[in-house]
Design a protein around this motif. Structure first.
Motif, mmCIF file in Angstrom:
data_model
loop_
_atom_site.group_PDB
_atom_site.id
_atom_site.type_symbol
_atom_site.label_atom_id
_atom_site.label_comp_id
_atom_site.label_asym_id
_atom_site.label_seq_id
_atom_site.Cartn_x
_atom_site.Cartn_y
_atom_site.Cartn_z
ATOM 1 N N UNK A 7 0.821 -1.212 0.000
ATOM 2 C CA UNK A 7 0.000 0.000 0.000
ATOM 3 C C UNK A 7 0.857 1.265 0.000
ATOM 4 N N UNK A 8 1.899 1.310 0.841
ATOM 5 C CA UNK A 8 2.693 2.545 0.943
ATOM 6 C C UNK A 8 3.621 2.722 -0.259
ATOM 7 N N UNK A 9 4.071 1.623 -0.843
ATOM 8 C CA UNK A 9 4.964 1.727 -1.994
ATOM 9 C C UNK A 9 4.216 2.101 -3.269
ATOM 10 N N UNK B 68 1.242 13.690 0.208
ATOM 11 C CA UNK B 68 2.670 13.934 0.449
ATOM 12 C C UNK B 68 3.524 13.622 -0.774
ATOM 13 N N UNK B 69 2.938 12.845 -1.704
ATOM 14 C CA UNK B 69 3.679 12.370 -2.884
ATOM 15 C C UNK B 69 4.953 11.631 -2.465
ATOM 16 N N UNK B 70 4.790 10.785 -1.448
ATOM 17 C CA UNK B 70 5.956 10.053 -0.935
ATOM 18 C C UNK B 70 5.521 8.730 -0.324
ATOM 19 N N UNK B 71 6.340 7.704 -0.556
ATOM 20 C CA UNK B 71 6.080 6.410 0.060
ATOM 21 C C UNK B 71 6.628 6.332 1.482
ATOM 22 N N UNK B 72 7.411 7.330 1.874
ATOM 23 C CA UNK B 72 8.023 7.299 3.205
ATOM 24 C C UNK B 72 7.014 7.751 4.249
ATOM 25 N N UNK B 73 6.744 6.867 5.189
ATOM 26 C CA UNK B 73 5.751 7.162 6.224
ATOM 27 C C UNK B 73 6.465 7.321 7.569
#
Length: 382
Positions: free
Chosen positions: A57-59, A176-181
């Motif tokens: 999901x996050x990637x 956020x346009x980012x996979x980093x959580x």
């Protein structure tokens, strides 16, 4: 990110009454992220499956959400096809009525009746069209709506709560346009689980006006962001310490106990505490501590104290000269270290209640306090 995802998975499962082993989850995430410098714990197939869903999901937060993907994620939560000892429908929308109930057999309380199964496909199609659309609306509001809408449709026999929280995180990631959580809302929801279920039930029995839910969700997310700031500072300070201490020879026991204090274990570093954490004798603990004092890793906080306590030396240099207007303030139910760094940068770090008490009593030096919570600033460009 690894620590954040670890607790996101653990607490999201715990909200639903499923307890996962933290070390297994952390190890599974570390392997999948390619992190090598950590102690591994063998993880179960179930833990690996749950972790795989979160990472997928996050990637791929920017990819369209589909029925097939949701069904695959739900199936991963229940690889045996069972939940709490009962066989459930896995990998497909439910085909029977779903009532959310609590209480003992014969005295059940019905909290919510989900849409009938013949409506699920249509309702989910509307939800997916909305989820994949691009609206000029606050991502926090959309995240709150996605969470509420999905869990209210209740498309699966089980796993809906965990999927709802994953979907709400995906919308925030898209913004956020980012996979980093670096933050997660699940830990905060778990702290206020009763209110979470109460407000969901109240809104589900309403007329579609969910402003109160959105407000509660936004407040809970704000608390999660505050928690994230504290967690990131702790990790950065820990990293700073180990960079400085990388050339010092330590036993595994010494490293393990130091890491517990570096992670925020709330207690004085004393012989008694060390022995309890290391599961060793007080004599062994005293030898460990004295060895670390000799190696400039620990220092005695009050030299002539009858029962000495020690502080970790994050940086051999005294960093107090870089700070001014240092004080401890109590607000928002916690204690905060506030100061100016190099005369211009405002510092606001949450501190442990015990450290606030010891500092105010004079049992913890300013240098030790600043080093514990602000050492990471020494590597910044401020």
């Amino acid at each position: 990110m690894a620590e954040n995802l670890t607790f996101d998975v653990v607490y999201s499962s715990e909200i639903e009454g499923v307890r996962l082993n933290v070390d297994e989850v952390r190890s599974s995430i570390a392997r999948k992220l390619g992190i090598e410098n950590m102690k591994y714990t063998a993880s179960s197939h179930y833990v690996d499956s749950v972790v795989a869903v979160m990472l997928d999901a996050v990637r791929h937060y920017d990819q369209p959400l589909t029925k097939a993907k949701l069904c695959a994620w739900q199936a991963a939560f229940f690889p045996s096809g069972y939940s709490e000892g009962a066989r459930i429908e896995v990998g497909r929308y439910r085909t029977h009525d779903e009532h959310i109930v609590s209480g003992m057999f014969g005295r059940e309380k019905i909290h919510y009746v989900a849409p009938s199964p013949d409506r699920v496909d249509e309702e989910m199609a509307k939800f997916l069209d909305w989820f994949n659309s691009r609206e000029d609306v606050s991502s926090v509001v959309r995240s709150a709506i996605a969470h509420f809408w999905f869990v209210s449709i209740h498309p699966f026999e089980d796993g809906n709560g965990r999927l709802a929280r994953i979907l709400s995180d995906m919308i925030l990631a898209r913004a956020d346009k980012s996979e980093y959580r670096f933050y997660n809302i699940s830990a905060q929801i778990n702290k206020d689980k009763k209110r979470y279920y109460d407000i969901l039930e109240m809104m589900q029995h309403g007329d579609g006006e969910i402003t109160e839910w959105i407000s509660w969700y936004a407040h809970t997310l704000s608390l999660a962001l505050d928690e994230s700031v504290s967690s990131v500072s702790t990790i950065l300070n820990k990293s700073f310490f180990w960079q400085k201490a990388s050339s010092v020879a330590l036993s595994q026991r010494q490293a393990d106990v130091l890491n517990q204090f570096l992670d925020g274990y709330e207690a004085k570093i004393t012989t008694k505490t060390w022995a309890a954490l290391a599961k060793c004798s007080k004599d062994t603990a005293q030898r460990d501590i004295q060895d670390l004092v000799d190696k400039n890793i620990l220092r005695k906080e009050i030299p002539d104290a009858k029962r000495p306590s020690y502080s970790i030396i994050y940086d051999p240099e005294n960093i107090t000269e870089f700070f001014s207007k240092v004080r401890i303030e109590e607000e928002k139910g916690g204690f905060y270290l506030k100061a100016l760094y190099k005369g211009t940068a405002l510092v606001c770090e949450r501190v442990l209640p015990l450290d606030a008490e010891r500092f105010n009593k004079g049992d913890l030096s300013m240098d030790s306090l600043l080093a514990k919570y602000c050492s990471y600033l020494r590597t910044s460009a401020v």
